[in-house]
Scaffold this motif. Structure first.
Motif, PDB file in Angstrom:
ATOM      1  N   UNK A  42       0.817  -1.215   0.000  1.00  0.00           N
ATOM      2  CA  UNK A  42       0.000   0.000   0.000  1.00  0.00           C
ATOM      3  C   UNK A  42       0.850   1.265   0.000  1.00  0.00           C
ATOM      4  N   UNK A  43       1.981   1.241   0.692  1.00  0.00           N
ATOM      5  CA  UNK A  43       2.807   2.446   0.836  1.00  0.00           C
ATOM      6  C   UNK A  43       3.182   3.070  -0.515  1.00  0.00           C
ATOM      7  N   UNK A  44       3.830   2.340  -1.421  1.00  0.00           N
ATOM      8  CA  UNK A  44       4.188   2.974  -2.685  1.00  0.00           C
ATOM      9  C   UNK A  44       2.982   3.280  -3.572  1.00  0.00           C
ATOM     10  N   UNK A  45       1.923   2.459  -3.475  1.00  0.00           N
ATOM     11  CA  UNK A  45       0.730   2.741  -4.274  1.00  0.00           C
ATOM     12  C   UNK A  45       0.092   4.064  -3.861  1.00  0.00           C
ATOM     13  N   UNK A  46      -0.016   4.289  -2.555  1.00  0.00           N
ATOM     14  CA  UNK A  46      -0.570   5.555  -2.071  1.00  0.00           C
ATOM     15  C   UNK A  46       0.341   6.726  -2.440  1.00  0.00           C
TER      16      UNK A  46
END
Length: 162
Positions: A42-46
């Motif tokens: 989720x971190x890089x996608x967000x």
């Protein structure tokens, strides 16, 4: 001396600390790993979503992924020039929230993934994750603007970017 995949020497302080930590954990290893993995995904996608939204709002002139620094997306108005580039991101708050969220999620992911591990390797990886996450958080709180150069806050932005 232990490696990441070995149990610490029985009776050592490290073994006792590791065993006590594992007894206190409310989540099992099998439930922590998927949570950590989801946070790590989720971190890089967000972050990329925040960057895309902030870049799309920058229309005069349009944000250029090749030419413009990503840090420019976190610089709020008024419009200025710094480092040979125009800076004024209409949605700077989105980009800065993206930097901060990214950093916090990376640290949280590492905590979930490494909590079941003992040893220097796990501590080293957690230290790297905290340093990386703190860097991203610094970028969000200290945009790299002309004003930051003039008042000295650029030191924090530069530290975060490194």
């Amino acid at each position: 001396m232990t490696t990441d995949h070995q149990t610490p020497l029985a009776g050592s302080r490290h073994a006792r600390d590791c065993d006590a930590r594992h007894r206190r954990q409310p989540l099992s290893v099998s439930s922590r790993l998927p949570v950590g993995a989801l946070l790590l995904i989720a971190a890089p996608l967000l972050y990329v979503a925040a960057e895309a939204v902030a870049a799309a709002a920058w229309t005069n002139p349009p944000y250029n992924y090749v030419y413009d620094y990503v840090s420019n997306l976190g610089v709020p108005g008024p419009r200025s020039e710094a480092f040979g580039q125009i800076q004024h991101s209409p949605l700077a708050v989105v980009m800065n929230a993206g930097f901060i969220t990214y950093g916090l999620l990376i640290v949280a992911a590492a905590a979930f993934l490494l909590r079941a591990r003992c040893g220097r390797g796990a501590l080293t990886l957690m230290g790297v994750a905290v340093a990386f996450g703190l860097g991203a958080v610094l970028l969000g709180f200290f945009p790299g603007s002309r004003a930051a150069v003039e008042d000295g806050r650029i030191v924090f932005h530069t530290l975060g970017a490194r």
